[in-house]
Design a protein around this motif. Structure first.
Motif, PDB file in Angstrom:
ATOM      1  N   PHE A  46       9.186   1.282  12.640  1.00  0.00           N
ATOM      2  CA  PHE A  46       8.349   0.832  13.756  1.00  0.00           C
ATOM      3  C   PHE A  46       7.321  -0.204  13.330  1.00  0.00           C
ATOM      4  CE2 PHE A  46       9.944   5.011  14.715  1.00  0.00           C
ATOM      5  CZ  PHE A  46      10.263   4.956  16.059  1.00  0.00           C
ATOM      6  N   GLY A 106       6.638  -3.954  11.544  1.00  0.00           N
ATOM      7  CA  GLY A 106       7.160  -5.205  10.991  1.00  0.00           C
ATOM      8  C   GLY A 106       6.648  -5.415   9.582  1.00  0.00           C
ATOM      9  N   TYR A 120       2.079 -10.834  10.090  1.00  0.00           N
ATOM     10  CA  TYR A 120       2.704  -9.563  10.469  1.00  0.00           C
ATOM     11  C   TYR A 120       1.705  -8.408  10.514  1.00  0.00           C
ATOM     12  CZ  TYR A 120       7.168 -11.819   9.166  1.00  0.00           C
ATOM     13  OH  TYR A 120       8.253 -12.655   9.065  1.00  0.00           O
TER      14      TYR A 120
HETATM   15  N1  LIG Z   1       1.005  -4.927  12.226  1.00  0.00           N
HETATM   16  C1  LIG Z   1       2.035  -4.581  13.138  1.00  0.00           C
HETATM   17  C2  LIG Z   1       2.149  -5.636  14.177  1.00  0.00           C
HETATM   18  C3  LIG Z   1       2.939  -5.206  15.308  1.00  0.00           C
HETATM   19  O1  LIG Z   1       2.674  -4.185  15.965  1.00  0.00           O
HETATM   20  C4  LIG Z   1       3.363  -4.451  12.424  1.00  0.00           C
HETATM   21  O2  LIG Z   1       3.434  -4.885  11.277  1.00  0.00           O
HETATM   22  O3  LIG Z   1       4.317  -3.912  13.002  1.00  0.00           O
END
Ligand SMILES: N[C@@H](CC=O)C(=O)O
Ligand SMILES: NC(=O)C1=CN([C@@H]2O[C@H](COP(=O)(O)OP(=O)(O)OC[C@H]3O[C@@H](n4cnc5c(N)ncnc54)[C@H](OP(=O)(O)O)[C@@H]3O)[C@@H](O)[C@H]2O)C=CC1
Ligand code: NA
Length: 365
Positions: A177, A179, A210
């Motif tokens: 879940f 990234g 990310y």
């Molecule tokens: N930091 C979160 C961004 C998305 O929700 C992730 O890496 O999944």
């Protein structure tokens, strides 16, 4: 005076990675679909805001107007007043990760202002806030969408809502879940080859946009816990909070009390050996380690943490920042409905926000 139905005012809070991508998608949407007329009326970062009494900021020039503005952001109640006084309906787009902004959604929604957001804080905070948000929207007829709060632009929330609304029964949800975590383990412990240095990969994940604004919110497992809280609630399990179930943190004990994200990143290379040990333990069994989560609706249990996978497992074979989310339901039987693809990054996250906005527009304009 009759309220014009062919215009909608948009207020954007947060102009970081997702906020900037959203603005460029908004500009393209406004050019492609002239009806309803989309008017940007407010944009803010944490320190500055651009707005005026004409409720008109250029979408294309918004970032420059924000950069050159000398105005402080309005307080959240002031912003709610400003938007409620707009000459047509208004939508608040929250592109921050702020708990304060999230806490104010019931206020905005109760004033008839719809909300779209990738911010997880409102939907994974206290169960009371969750109830207040949906009660305020139902009472005032305003809309609230948050697709990008789980799996960025991937259709995770809309799919789960469709399953539930059509009478299917979800028995289990599991997968990758985050990234950031996906990117980290795919590059640090790849199926083929030796992989990179843990702390260097963490820095890269931040540079690629990310991570959460503070990458410790990813590494401590809380970001995944928030997503599972949201999905569990939508599936019918009223989880009280993201800390009410077991969550494994990857923050070295010695760095738990570090005061800033920057200091944490500076010190992290000194603790790379800890993650190397975890990686070698999996390698000794011919496996790879990945960061996963699951919701078991039957036993009402939720968990988040590291697990080892055979190299041939679909979770081991993920690439880049990909998420993979499997919905096990009565209707789908033993072959789950699976959603896979990029789970982080400005453009793919903004896509979920913009598509939510389009859904709201189709209902309010
Ligand atoms: N930091 C979160 C961004 C998305 O929700 C992730 O890496 O999944
Ligand atoms: N990045 C991704 O891949 C994904 C992100 N999300 C979510 O999207 C949201 C935004 O993420 P991202 O763009 O990466 O984060 P950034 O850190 O790049 O941007 C956050 C922005 O929010 C602003 N901000 C923070 N607090 C406030 C506040 N109280 N009032 C006004 N502005 C504020 C910051 O302003 P300043 O610059 O002044 O600090 C900044 O402009 C987060 O909730 C995140 O969880 C969801 C899915 C994927
Ligand atoms: Na999503």
């Amino acid at each position: 005076m009759a309220t014009p139905t062919n215009q909608v005012f948009i207020a954007v809070i947060g102009a970081g990675g997702v906020g900037k991508s959203f603005l460029s998608q908004l500009a393209a949407l406004a050019a492609r679909k002239p009806t309803p007329k989309l008017s940007l009326c407010y944009i803010s970062s944490s320190k500055k805001a651009a707005f005026n009494s004409e409720y008109s900021i250029g979408i294309e020039t918004a970032l420059q107007e924000l950069a050159s503005s000398s105005k402080q952001p309005l307080s959240l109640p002031q912003l709610a007043d400003h938007l409620a006084a707009a000459p047509a309906k208004a939508v608040l787009v929250d592109n921050t990760s702020s708990q304060d902004v999230a806490d104010a959604y019931p206020l905005f929604l109760s004033r008839g202002i719809s909300v779209v957001t990738p911010n997880k804080k409102a939907f994974s905070g206290s169960y009371k806030l969750w109830q207040d948000i949906f009660t305020a929207a139902a009472t005032a007829g305003s809309k609230v969408y948050h697709e990008s709060s789980v799996g960025a632009g991937l259709p995770v929330i809309s799919t789960l809502k469709d399953l539930v609304d059509t009478g299917d029964e979800v028995t289990k949800i599991e997968g990758v879940f985050s990234g950031t975590m996906s990117f980290l383990f795919n590059s640090f412990a790849p199926v083929e080859g030796s992989g990179g240095q843990w702390s260097a990969e963490v820095k890269k994940a931040k540079e690629l946009g990310y991570t959460e604004p503070d990458p410790r919110d990813d590494l401590n497992g809380l970001d995944v816990a928030r997503k599972l809280t949201i999905l569990a609630r939508l599936a019918g399990l009223p989880v009280e909070s993201p800390t009410s179930f077991p969550v494994q943190s990857l923050i070295p004990k010695e760095l738990e009390s570090v005061s800033s994200g920057d200091e944490f990143l500076e010190k992290l290379p000194g603790f790379d050996s800890q993650m190397e040990e975890t990686k070698s333990a999996a390698e000794k069994q011919g496996k790879v380690v990945r960061f996963v989560g699951s919701i078991d609706m039957t036993s009402k249990s939720v968990k988040v943490g590291l697990e080892m996978f055979d190299k041939s497992h679909p979770i081991a074979a993920l690439k880049g920042s990909d998420n993979i989310i499997s919905f096990y339901t009565k209707r789908y039987g033993s072959n789950p409905l699976i959603i896979q693809g990029a789970g982080a990054g400005g453009d793919v996250t903004a896509m979920g926000v913009t598509s939510d906005l389009i859904k709201v527009l189709s209902q309010i304009a």
